[in-house]
Write a protein that holds these residues in place. Structure first.
Motif, PDB file in Angstrom:
ATOM      1  N   UNK A  28       0.722  -1.169  -0.034  1.00 19.75           N
ATOM      2  CA  UNK A  28      -0.070   0.001  -0.272  1.00 19.75           C
ATOM      3  C   UNK A  28       0.851   1.163   0.110  1.00 19.75           C
ATOM      4  N   UNK A  29       2.016   1.187   0.648  1.00 19.83           N
ATOM      5  CA  UNK A  29       2.911   2.409   0.525  1.00 19.83           C
ATOM      6  C   UNK A  29       3.764   2.406  -0.304  1.00 19.83           C
ATOM      7  N   UNK A  30       3.946   1.395  -1.194  1.00 19.62           N
ATOM      8  CA  UNK A  30       5.113   1.423  -2.016  1.00 19.62           C
ATOM      9  C   UNK A  30       4.458   2.194  -3.171  1.00 19.62           C
ATOM     10  N   UNK A  31       5.628   2.376  -4.044  1.00 20.44           N
ATOM     11  CA  UNK A  31       5.416   3.031  -5.429  1.00 20.44           C
ATOM     12  C   UNK A  31       4.018   2.403  -6.076  1.00 20.44           C
ATOM     13  N   UNK A  32       3.352   3.523  -6.586  1.00 25.48           N
ATOM     14  CA  UNK A  32       2.290   3.132  -7.272  1.00 25.48           C
ATOM     15  C   UNK A  32       2.582   3.490  -8.930  1.00 25.48           C
ATOM     16  N   UNK A  33       2.133   2.666  -9.688  1.00 26.27           N
ATOM     17  CA  UNK A  33       2.241   2.532 -11.216  1.00 26.27           C
ATOM     18  C   UNK A  33       1.048   2.109 -11.816  1.00 26.27           C
ATOM     19  N   UNK A  34       0.524   2.933 -12.649  1.00 29.59           N
ATOM     20  CA  UNK A  34      -0.596   2.853 -13.614  1.00 29.59           C
ATOM     21  C   UNK A  34      -1.981   2.850 -12.674  1.00 29.59           C
ATOM     22  N   UNK A  35      -1.808   3.569 -11.669  1.00 29.80           N
ATOM     23  CA  UNK A  35      -3.221   3.524 -10.880  1.00 29.80           C
ATOM     24  C   UNK A  35      -3.223   2.362  -9.797  1.00 29.80           C
ATOM     25  N   UNK A  36      -2.020   1.818  -9.631  1.00 29.13           N
ATOM     26  CA  UNK A  36      -2.368   0.564  -8.695  1.00 29.13           C
ATOM     27  C   UNK A  36      -2.559   0.970  -7.326  1.00 29.13           C
ATOM     28  N   UNK A  37      -2.299   2.133  -6.894  1.00 26.68           N
ATOM     29  CA  UNK A  37      -2.704   2.936  -5.396  1.00 26.68           C
ATOM     30  C   UNK A  37      -4.241   3.015  -5.379  1.00 26.68           C
ATOM     31  N   UNK A  38      -4.976   2.870  -6.310  1.00 23.41           N
ATOM     32  CA  UNK A  38      -6.404   2.980  -6.271  1.00 23.41           C
ATOM     33  C   UNK A  38      -7.175   1.692  -6.041  1.00 23.41           C
ATOM     34  N   UNK A  39      -6.406   0.438  -5.781  1.00 28.13           N
ATOM     35  CA  UNK A  39      -6.943  -0.680  -5.563  1.00 28.13           C
ATOM     36  C   UNK A  39      -7.632  -0.867  -4.249  1.00 28.13           C
ATOM     37  N   UNK A  40      -8.773  -1.289  -3.994  1.00 24.33           N
ATOM     38  CA  UNK A  40      -9.576  -1.287  -2.797  1.00 24.33           C
ATOM     39  C   UNK A  40      -8.843  -1.879  -1.787  1.00 24.33           C
ATOM     40  N   UNK A  41      -8.106  -2.979  -1.876  1.00 25.67           N
ATOM     41  CA  UNK A  41      -7.416  -3.449  -0.758  1.00 25.67           C
ATOM     42  C   UNK A  41      -6.212  -2.495  -0.193  1.00 25.67           C
ATOM     43  N   UNK A  42      -5.645  -1.914  -1.172  1.00 27.13           N
ATOM     44  CA  UNK A  42      -4.583  -0.757  -0.937  1.00 27.13           C
ATOM     45  C   UNK A  42      -5.172   0.259  -0.039  1.00 27.13           C
ATOM     46  N   UNK A  43      -6.242   0.775  -0.418  1.00 23.96           N
ATOM     47  CA  UNK A  43      -7.024   1.920   0.092  1.00 23.96           C
ATOM     48  C   UNK A  43      -7.474   1.470   1.487  1.00 23.96           C
ATOM     49  N   UNK A  44      -7.976   0.085   1.643  1.00 16.60           N
ATOM     50  CA  UNK A  44      -8.037  -0.120   3.019  1.00 16.60           C
ATOM     51  C   UNK A  44      -7.081  -0.098   3.897  1.00 16.60           C
ATOM     52  N   UNK A  45      -5.895  -0.921   3.528  1.00 13.88           N
ATOM     53  CA  UNK A  45      -4.620  -0.713   3.992  1.00 13.88           C
ATOM     54  C   UNK A  45      -4.250   0.695   4.687  1.00 13.88           C
ATOM     55  N   UNK A  46      -4.365   1.487   3.787  1.00 14.45           N
ATOM     56  CA  UNK A  46      -3.911   2.940   4.135  1.00 14.45           C
ATOM     57  C   UNK A  46      -5.055   3.372   5.270  1.00 14.45           C
ATOM     58  N   UNK A  47      -6.198   3.279   5.172  1.00 15.89           N
ATOM     59  CA  UNK A  47      -7.246   3.560   6.011  1.00 15.89           C
ATOM     60  C   UNK A  47      -7.111   3.161   7.653  1.00 15.89           C
ATOM     61  N   UNK A  48      -6.554   1.698   7.273  1.00 18.41           N
ATOM     62  CA  UNK A  48      -6.283   0.844   8.606  1.00 18.41           C
ATOM     63  C   UNK A  48      -5.143   1.550   9.388  1.00 18.41           C
ATOM     64  N   UNK A  49      -4.053   1.844   8.859  1.00 14.82           N
ATOM     65  CA  UNK A  49      -2.793   2.373   9.169  1.00 14.82           C
ATOM     66  C   UNK A  49      -3.388   3.950   9.851  1.00 14.82           C
TER      67      UNK A  49
END
Length: 67
Positions: free
Chosen positions: A28-49
């Motif tokens: 979730x905190x790694x580099x995002x390429x091609x919109x990968x940071x918009x994935x629901x699992x990664x958004x949830x990980x950032x919200x959990x943090x």
């Protein structure tokens, strides 16, 4: 009351530490390429943090008020 808050803080801190050492957090905190940071699992990980950090901060503040 302060003993219970210390125990809650220790538990929240341990939960945050485990989360910060997880692969989910790393991705979730790694580099995002091609919109990968918009994935629901990664958004949830950032919200959990954010939720765990807020909880630890709130507990520290409450503990400081009671000491």
């Amino acid at each position: 009351m302060p003993e219970r808050m210390r125990a809650e803080l220790a538990e929240a801190t341990a939960e945050l530490a485990a989360h910060l050492h997880s692969w989910e957090y790393a991705y979730a905190m790694g580099a995002s390429c091609h919109g990968g940071s918009d994935h629901p699992i990664l958004r949830e990980a950032r919200a959990t943090t954010a939720r765990l950090q807020r909880r630890c901060g709130d507990l520290r503040a409450l503990l400081a008020e009671h000491e």
